[in-house]
Design a protein around this motif. Structure first.
Motif, mmCIF file in Angstrom:
data_model
loop_
_atom_site.group_PDB
_atom_site.id
_atom_site.type_symbol
_atom_site.label_atom_id
_atom_site.label_comp_id
_atom_site.label_asym_id
_atom_site.label_seq_id
_atom_site.Cartn_x
_atom_site.Cartn_y
_atom_site.Cartn_z
ATOM 1 N N LYS A 11 24.230 32.473 -2.346
ATOM 2 C CA LYS A 11 24.290 31.167 -3.019
ATOM 3 C C LYS A 11 25.659 30.797 -3.587
ATOM 4 O O LYS A 11 25.839 29.685 -4.070
ATOM 5 C CB LYS A 11 23.269 31.134 -4.158
ATOM 6 N N TYR A 65 27.763 25.222 3.374
ATOM 7 C CA TYR A 65 26.886 24.333 2.619
ATOM 8 C C TYR A 65 27.406 24.236 1.203
ATOM 9 O O TYR A 65 27.907 25.217 0.671
ATOM 10 C CB TYR A 65 25.479 24.933 2.453
ATOM 11 N N ILE B 30 13.235 29.402 -5.125
ATOM 12 C CA ILE B 30 14.162 28.593 -4.321
ATOM 13 C C ILE B 30 14.814 29.454 -3.230
ATOM 14 O O ILE B 30 14.820 29.090 -2.056
ATOM 15 C CB ILE B 30 15.233 27.912 -5.215
ATOM 16 N N ASN B 31 15.297 30.631 -3.608
ATOM 17 C CA ASN B 31 15.915 31.536 -2.616
ATOM 18 C C ASN B 31 14.942 31.881 -1.507
ATOM 19 O O ASN B 31 15.281 31.865 -0.331
ATOM 20 C CB ASN B 31 16.339 32.857 -3.266
ATOM 21 N N LEU B 34 14.226 28.884 0.834
ATOM 22 C CA LEU B 34 15.370 28.589 1.699
ATOM 23 C C LEU B 34 15.485 29.611 2.831
ATOM 24 O O LEU B 34 15.661 29.252 3.992
ATOM 25 C CB LEU B 34 16.668 28.562 0.880
ATOM 26 N N GLU B 38 14.817 28.670 6.757
ATOM 27 C CA GLU B 38 15.963 28.871 7.639
ATOM 28 C C GLU B 38 15.603 29.820 8.791
ATOM 29 O O GLU B 38 15.899 29.550 9.953
ATOM 30 C CB GLU B 38 17.155 29.416 6.844
ATOM 31 N N TYR B 55 18.332 22.124 5.672
ATOM 32 C CA TYR B 55 18.701 23.076 4.628
ATOM 33 C C TYR B 55 19.287 22.356 3.413
ATOM 34 O O TYR B 55 18.885 22.592 2.275
ATOM 35 C CB TYR B 55 19.720 24.071 5.202
ATOM 36 N N ASN B 56 20.198 21.431 3.678
ATOM 37 C CA ASN B 56 20.804 20.656 2.596
ATOM 38 C C ASN B 56 19.768 19.869 1.803
ATOM 39 O O ASN B 56 19.793 19.852 0.577
ATOM 40 C CB ASN B 56 21.796 19.642 3.180
ATOM 41 N N VAL B 59 17.649 22.188 -0.319
ATOM 42 C CA VAL B 59 18.368 22.639 -1.515
ATOM 43 C C VAL B 59 18.299 21.554 -2.590
ATOM 44 O O VAL B 59 17.938 21.814 -3.743
ATOM 45 C CB VAL B 59 19.857 22.956 -1.204
#
Lengths: 126, 186
Positions: A11, A65, B30-31, B34, B38, B55-56, B59
């Motif tokens: 991250k 990103y 969240i991790n 994602l 993905e 992905y964006n 997030v």
């Protein structure tokens, strides 16, 4: 000045600010929930570097990103660089984006239009 | 009919759901989301451009929940700090991302006004709005930058579909329905 070297995580980006060479790099993913916590030390470091910068500073931004909360922090980084540039030092930003990634190219162009520092947009092809 | 957050989906197709989550939205969740989405996109060989957009948007949607959700109503079955809902579904040549969260009545108007402003803007105007907020607004006490929804609209090129479903006199449940395709729609 001590350089900044931070290993990347899923991250947060890899950061290498080498004050001796005048080459600063931010690379990878920047999507932390708390981006201020991550970027504040970088902005503070640049504030010190600004006092005695090298004649030429090269900044390489190579992000895959980044989230909108990082986008504000990255702007703060650029604002420090702008101040260095304004004080008659050479500063150049290389903004890398992957082939076809228009969103990342546009993000670079956003900064280029806000910050008065020369930007070079570089497409990464493999 | 009593309130159920799933009612919203009752007349929508149930197939091709690649992720469904409801509960507390913290950093670990969240991790996990994602990573999982993905991996699934890589597994079905979606092209990198679509993958990056999805992905964006994921997030931003998840971090919007993380930074902005109101506390849950006192009588709600799940008393957690940051209650959110997320559904990711494969549709045609893209993905549908739906998020849901409680909004207190007094915050509803401001949120709706923000969405309406985005939805009546052209792509160029959204780009300018993004730059304006980027350059002029500080990061809020909640940690958000105020750019999430603008960024979602900009990257997808789609209008933000949304609904407020009343829960009680002081709360509504807010659904945000986002379509992500490889090429921008407009």
């Amino acid at each position: 000045m001590e350089p900044i070297i931070i290993e990347g995580t899923p991250k947060t980006p890899t950061v290498k600010f080498d004050s001796a060479a005048g080459i600063f790099e931010i690379k990878g993913r920047s999507i932390p929930e708390n981006s201020v916590e991550f970027y504040k030390p970088l902005v503070d470091w640049l504030e010190s570097y600004k006092e005695t910068p090298l004649a030429k500073t090269t900044v390489n931004i190579r992000l895959e990103y980044f989230n909108t909360s990082s986008s504000k922090c990255i702007l703060d980084v650029f604002k420090k660089l702008e101040a260095i540039h304004k004080a008659k030092n050479e500063v150049e930003v290389n903004w890398y984006y992957e082939e076809d990634d228009e969103d990342m190219l546009e993000a670079g162009e956003d900064y280029e239009s806000i910050i008065r520092v020369p930007f070079k947009m570089i497409e990464i092809t493999d | 009919m009593s309130f159920s957050i799933e009612n919203y989906f009752s007349d929508q197709p149930k197939d091709n759901i690649i992720l469904f989550y409801k509960g507390n939205v913290d950093s670990d969740v969240i991790n996990h989301v994602l990573d999982s989405v993905e991996e699934k996109m890589v597994a079905v060989n979606d092209n990198p451009k679509l993958r990056k957009k999805v992905y964006n948007v994921l997030v931003e949607s998840l971090q919007n929940l993380f930074h902005h959700v109101d506390k849950v109503p006192d009588d709600f079955e799940e008393q957690v700090e940051k209650y959110g809902l997320l559904v990711v579904r494969k549709v045609g040549d893209g993905y549908k991302i739906v998020t849901g969260n409680f909004v207190q009545q007094e915050n509803m108007e401001k949120l709706e006004e923000k969405i309406k402003r985005i939805n009546r803007s052209s792509h160029e105007e959204i780009k300018e709005l993004y730059k304006f907020i980027l350059n002029h607004q500080r990061i809020s006490a909640k940690g958000g930058g105020g750019l999430g929804l603008v960024d979602i609209a900009r990257k997808t090129g789609n209008k933000l579909d949304y609904a407020f479903v009343q829960y009680n006199d002081s709360y509504s449940f807010f659904y945000l329905d986002i379509l992500v395709t490889e090429e921008k729609e407009n």
